[in-house]
Write an enzyme that holds these catalytic residues in place. Sequence first.
Site, mmCIF file in Angstrom:
data_model
loop_
_atom_site.group_PDB
_atom_site.id
_atom_site.type_symbol
_atom_site.label_atom_id
_atom_site.label_comp_id
_atom_site.label_asym_id
_atom_site.label_seq_id
_atom_site.Cartn_x
_atom_site.Cartn_y
_atom_site.Cartn_z
ATOM 1 C CG HIS A 163 125.084 45.881 -18.996
ATOM 2 N ND1 HIS A 163 125.250 45.785 -20.366
ATOM 3 C CD2 HIS A 163 124.048 46.743 -18.820
ATOM 4 C CE1 HIS A 163 124.364 46.555 -20.978
ATOM 5 N NE2 HIS A 163 123.626 47.150 -20.052
ATOM 6 C CG ASP B 101 127.855 44.704 -22.149
ATOM 7 O OD1 ASP B 101 127.115 45.231 -23.006
ATOM 8 O OD2 ASP B 101 127.493 44.453 -20.989
ATOM 9 C CB ALA C 145 115.475 46.930 -2.754
ATOM 10 C CG ASN D 32 119.592 41.434 -15.004
ATOM 11 O OD1 ASN D 32 119.819 40.499 -15.755
ATOM 12 N ND2 ASN D 32 120.475 42.387 -14.779
#
Length: 475
Positions: A16, A123, A354, A375
């Site tokens: 988010h 949100d 990562a 995403n």
Amino acid sequence: MAKEHIVLFPFMSQGHIIPFLSLAKLISERHPTYTITLLNTPLNILNLQSTLPPNSNIHLKSLPYRSSDFGLPPDRENTDSLPFPLVLSFYQSGESLATHFTHFVSDLTRQNHDTPPLLIVADVFFGWTAEIAKRLNTHVSFSTCGAYGTAAYFSVWLHLPHAETDLPDFTAPGFPETFKLQRNQLSTYLKKADGSDRWSKFFQRQISLSLTSDAMICNTVEEMEAEGLRLLRKNTGLRVWSIGPLLPSLPPNSSLGRSGRKSGMEVSYIMKWLDSHPPGSVVYVSFGSIHDTAAQMTSLAVGLAVELATRSCGHSGRRFGGNRNRNSNPNGVPDEFEARMRGSGRGILIHGWAPQLEILEHESTGAFVSHCGWNSTLESLSRGVCMIGWPLAAEQFYNSKMVEEDWEWGGTCEGSGGGVRSEEVERLVRLVTEDEKGSDEENEQYDEMIGGYEEKGGEGSLSGQLIKFIGMESQ
């Protein structure tokens, strides 16, 4: 003289925070005279500080929060560091920020010559903010998911249609009869939801309050999700703005992640390892920071190991690049699998965060095994890397369904969420890499929709949509 001020308030989770930060940067670029304030809890704000340049018109503001007040471990302010049994308590704890949020908005208005913020964008997991912000006639909900996934997620949680039938598939209210969802694709807590449980009460409250907003932003592209946006607009009755793709950008050779997190392995080492392998030969595996289980990770490891073992070490051999969050179950990925990959040189396992964008952009990466968070889905499409969907929770099942059935951009592991056999992993790796799902023509199509969308000019561009959104919603 009063200044134009926009307040952004993401939920405390990387999935988010990242698109909210991208939105803040986009507004900053297009409206450099505006002040943008991004709110969150102290530790999340601390992590974000390194992502902004000096003298930015984006301000970071922390609201007091103490996780131990809610039966959570100390200093846990993000889902990435949370065991799954504590996730719902963490979700519910967000509403404790209401008093601090109210004080912030009141102080900001007073300091700005009694002029309220131009916009408050919060949100959907913070639906409660609508009750506060609408007193100032300035509230917009932001769904960090895609339109299709958001519409399905809202419908299923608000109506719980699967609880009314024993059939293996069902239709979601507000969707065509031909739109079928599979019961075995639902998360465990959604399967058990009956409207009186804690999960139902949380999501139904936040979604219902979000639907009282003046409008909604969705992180998507109109051309890519035309039907999903049509359904979301029809089902919510809101003005829904497609302001996307909100993809993060990183400076070259950065060691920091998209929201200020340091990579669990040196980025230069990862890039060197990728450079040593042929184009399209690496299978990249990464899930979200919660929901993974030891059984699922074992199936994944065995399936990948079988696929690796049945290939030669030449050009056709598959390589494995994986990411395991450092706070996940330490017994998730078998130790012998990691040792075998390291010893053979055909795999690496990154503990922690990562550099996903860099990995997906590398020519050696040929497939992406993902939980299909939105995403990750956008990033994979924009980099032309086909997906093997392993959805685990939230709207991930609907994203994976769209990736496979509508876009034909990969496949979905059968039994996702409830357990996947290692043979299924092996089958899908072969399907995506050998059949080369995702032709050059399709790559160009999605690059035009996603990767090139931000570069266009005019009303249809990302910047054009943002200008129209701010112009209309601030009236």
